[in-house]
Design an enzyme around this catalytic site. Structure first.
Site, PDB file in Angstrom:
ATOM      1  N   GLY A  31      -7.891  -4.460 -27.114  1.00 59.73           N
ATOM      2  CA  GLY A  31      -8.689  -5.680 -27.042  1.00 59.73           C
ATOM      3  C   GLY A  31      -9.085  -6.208 -28.398  1.00 59.73           C
ATOM      4  O   GLY A  31      -8.486  -5.849 -29.416  1.00 59.73           O
ATOM      5  N   ALA A  32     -10.132  -7.086 -28.411  1.00 61.84           N
ATOM      6  CA  ALA A  32     -10.485  -7.853 -29.610  1.00 61.84           C
ATOM      7  C   ALA A  32      -9.198  -8.535 -30.101  1.00 61.84           C
ATOM      8  O   ALA A  32      -8.781  -8.397 -31.253  1.00 61.84           O
ATOM      9  CB  ALA A  32     -11.117  -6.980 -30.686  1.00 61.84           C
ATOM     10  N   LEU A  33      -8.577  -9.248 -29.180  1.00 61.36           N
ATOM     11  CA  LEU A  33      -7.223  -9.767 -29.410  1.00 61.36           C
ATOM     12  C   LEU A  33      -7.162 -10.751 -30.571  1.00 61.36           C
ATOM     13  O   LEU A  33      -8.079 -11.541 -30.794  1.00 61.36           O
ATOM     14  CB  LEU A  33      -6.700 -10.443 -28.132  1.00 61.36           C
ATOM     15  CG  LEU A  33      -6.576  -9.541 -26.903  1.00 61.36           C
ATOM     16  CD1 LEU A  33      -6.010 -10.339 -25.720  1.00 61.36           C
ATOM     17  CD2 LEU A  33      -5.710  -8.324 -27.176  1.00 61.36           C
ATOM     18  N   HIS A  37      -1.708  -9.102 -31.920  1.00 62.69           N
ATOM     19  CA  HIS A  37      -1.406  -8.855 -30.507  1.00 62.69           C
ATOM     20  C   HIS A  37      -0.547 -10.001 -29.940  1.00 62.69           C
ATOM     21  O   HIS A  37       0.361  -9.778 -29.150  1.00 62.69           O
ATOM     22  CB  HIS A  37      -2.703  -8.763 -29.697  1.00 62.69           C
ATOM     23  CG  HIS A  37      -3.642  -7.683 -30.157  1.00 62.69           C
ATOM     24  ND1 HIS A  37      -4.887  -7.955 -30.690  1.00 62.69           N
ATOM     25  CD2 HIS A  37      -3.525  -6.331 -30.168  1.00 62.69           C
ATOM     26  CE1 HIS A  37      -5.484  -6.816 -30.996  1.00 62.69           C
ATOM     27  NE2 HIS A  37      -4.686  -5.821 -30.697  1.00 62.69           N
ATOM     28  N   GLN A  61      -8.658   8.610 -28.287  1.00 57.88           N
ATOM     29  CA  GLN A  61      -7.979   8.502 -29.571  1.00 57.88           C
ATOM     30  C   GLN A  61      -8.947   8.253 -30.729  1.00 57.88           C
ATOM     31  O   GLN A  61      -8.514   8.052 -31.854  1.00 57.88           O
ATOM     32  CB  GLN A  61      -6.870   7.453 -29.518  1.00 57.88           C
ATOM     33  CG  GLN A  61      -7.336   6.018 -29.423  1.00 57.88           C
ATOM     34  CD  GLN A  61      -6.163   5.099 -29.161  1.00 57.88           C
ATOM     35  OE1 GLN A  61      -5.554   5.111 -28.083  1.00 57.88           O
ATOM     36  NE2 GLN A  61      -5.804   4.282 -30.146  1.00 57.88           N
ATOM     37  N   GLY A 150       3.169  -2.655 -32.561  1.00 58.73           N
ATOM     38  CA  GLY A 150       3.233  -3.263 -33.885  1.00 58.73           C
ATOM     39  C   GLY A 150       3.559  -2.241 -34.972  1.00 58.73           C
ATOM     40  O   GLY A 150       3.117  -1.097 -34.903  1.00 58.73           O
ATOM     41  N   SER A 189      -8.370  -5.602 -35.703  1.00 57.72           N
ATOM     42  CA  SER A 189      -9.639  -5.848 -35.019  1.00 57.72           C
ATOM     43  C   SER A 189     -10.810  -5.371 -35.880  1.00 57.72           C
ATOM     44  O   SER A 189     -11.923  -5.866 -35.753  1.00 57.72           O
ATOM     45  CB  SER A 189      -9.664  -5.114 -33.679  1.00 57.72           C
ATOM     46  OG  SER A 189      -8.527  -5.434 -32.931  1.00 57.72           O
TER      47      SER A 189
HETATM   48  P1  AMP Z   1      -4.801  -2.184 -31.094  1.00 58.65           P
HETATM   49  O1  AMP Z   1      -5.445  -3.134 -30.158  1.00 58.65           O
HETATM   50  O2  AMP Z   1      -5.358  -2.211 -32.472  1.00 58.65           O
HETATM   51  O3  AMP Z   1      -4.659  -0.785 -30.517  1.00 58.65           O
HETATM   52  O4  AMP Z   1      -3.307  -2.691 -31.261  1.00 58.65           O
HETATM   53  C1  AMP Z   1      -2.491  -2.916 -30.143  1.00 58.65           C
HETATM   54  C2  AMP Z   1      -1.089  -3.172 -30.629  1.00 58.65           C
HETATM   55  O5  AMP Z   1      -1.062  -4.310 -31.466  1.00 58.65           O
HETATM   56  C3  AMP Z   1      -0.513  -2.000 -31.449  1.00 58.65           C
HETATM   57  O6  AMP Z   1       0.834  -1.800 -31.109  1.00 58.65           O
HETATM   58  C4  AMP Z   1      -0.666  -2.493 -32.850  1.00 58.65           C
HETATM   59  O7  AMP Z   1       0.263  -1.935 -33.750  1.00 58.65           O
HETATM   60  C5  AMP Z   1      -0.410  -3.981 -32.684  1.00 58.65           C
HETATM   61  N1  AMP Z   1      -0.997  -4.716 -33.803  1.00 58.65           N
HETATM   62  C6  AMP Z   1      -2.288  -4.687 -34.205  1.00 58.65           C
HETATM   63  N2  AMP Z   1      -2.449  -5.449 -35.314  1.00 58.65           N
HETATM   64  C7  AMP Z   1      -1.219  -5.943 -35.614  1.00 58.65           C
HETATM   65  C8  AMP Z   1      -0.715  -6.779 -36.658  1.00 58.65           C
HETATM   66  N3  AMP Z   1      -1.497  -7.254 -37.618  1.00 58.65           N
HETATM   67  N4  AMP Z   1       0.603  -7.072 -36.649  1.00 58.65           N
HETATM   68  C9  AMP Z   1       1.421  -6.576 -35.690  1.00 58.65           C
HETATM   69  N5  AMP Z   1       1.017  -5.787 -34.690  1.00 58.65           N
HETATM   70  C10 AMP Z   1      -0.283  -5.472 -34.645  1.00 58.65           C
END
Ligand code: AMP
Length: 284
Positions: A31-33, A37, A61, A150, A189
């Site tokens: 979240g905190a999209l 994302h 985690q 990502g 985020s």
């Molecule tokens: P998170 O919500 O931080 O767990 O991220 C969810 C997904 O979004 C993960 O696969 C991250 O690697 C991807 N992600 C987060 N930030 C970025 C970014 N700046 N660029 C590309 N992918 C991202």
């Protein structure tokens, strides 16, 4: 956009979509999209997938309770943004359905040895067991054709690839490039917790990687320049490494070829990570 929380409804929806001949693209998030994302959703849409985005701040985690507490949560914003992005199904699973025993550990934990051990794994005990366990559960419930992650979390991508391969999941992992703000900071985020001066110092992570990439030399020269750049910005460095992009094994000084440079550091109490491809030229 469909919105759901219950695991049984979620499983049924996924079954129905597959039965209708659609391929499900799973996009797991906490979240905190933001635009990072969004790029994963765009990649899934470009592949023609039925996009199922999950939002679950997975406590397993987080190795530090304060980090879990401080993790940004913006559910209203996320729901609106997910709809705008063209997500087909937004799943916000409840903690007691994902991990009924929490805060006690579940009997089953997925652990990916080797790729999980160094870098983030060394500094955050249990982190990748938490990631691997939740990704396995999301994939079992959803039955996706593809899963999008990502490169921002490069080690996580390697852990997930290994996990899905080793356990025989019929899922293609799609790694998506890092999305950055115009100043070069990798979008995260956690960035909302940086004040303007901390944000300026945080840019040194990206700068360190770019300086490393500009070096025509062995891995150790790259590590050394990255350490210097982070120290000059008073970033509390966790690591500055050059590794094999698949196994994440440390690159020796006699090796030549494409590798991955990764950095992590704490700026004003906020832990940040970044990485990029580099080309090492080993000592002859
Ligand atoms: P998170 O919500 O931080 O767990 O991220 C969810 C997904 O979004 C993960 O696969 C991250 O690697 C991807 N992600 C987060 N930030 C970025 C970014 N700046 N660029 C590309 N992918 C991202």
């Amino acid at each position: 956009m469909q919105r759901l929380t219950g695991v049984e409804r979620w499983r049924r929806l996924a079954d129905e979509q597959r039965a209708a001949g659609r391929r499900i693209g799973l996009v797991p998030t906490m979240g905190a999209l933001h635009r990072g994302h969004e790029s994963l959703v765009a990649a899934a849409r470009a592949n023609g997938d039925y996009v199922l985005l999950t939002i679950f701040v997975n406590p397993r985690q987080f190795d530090r309770p304060d980090d879990l507490r401080a993790y940004p949560r913006t559910p209203e914003h996320d729901r609106a943004l997910a709809a705008d992005m063209g997500v087909d199904a937004l799943v916000e699973p409840a903690l007691d359905e994902m991990w009924p025993a929490y805060p006690d550990a579940t009997a089953t934990t997925v652990s990916v040895r080797g790729v999980s051990d160094a870098l983030e794994g060394a500094g955050r005990p249990g982190h990748f067991d938490g990631v691997a366990s939740v990704v396995a559960k999301l994939a079992v419930i959803t039955g996706p054709c593809r899963a999008y992650f990502g490169e921002k979390d490069f080690q996580q991508l390697a852990v997930v690839r290994r996990l899905l391969f080793d356990l025989g999941f019929d899922v293609t992992v799609v790694g998506c490039p890092i999305v950055r703000d115009s100043d070069g900071l990798a979008i995260s985020s956690r960035n909302v917790r940086l004040d303007p001066s901390a944000r300026t110092r945080a840019l040194s992570l990206h700068e360190a990687l770019d300086r490393a990439a500009s070096i025509e030399g062995p891995a150790e020269s790259m590590r050394s320049v990255m350490r210097d750049v982070l120290a000059a910005a008073s970033v509390e460095m966790a690591y500055a490494e050059v590794v094999d992009p698949l196994t994440l094994e440390r690159t020796g000084d006699d090796e030549t070829g494409p590798r991955r440079a990764l950095v992590a550091g704490v700026v004003d109490g906020v832990r940040l990570i970044d990485n990029r491809e580099v080309y090492v030229r080993g000592r002859a």
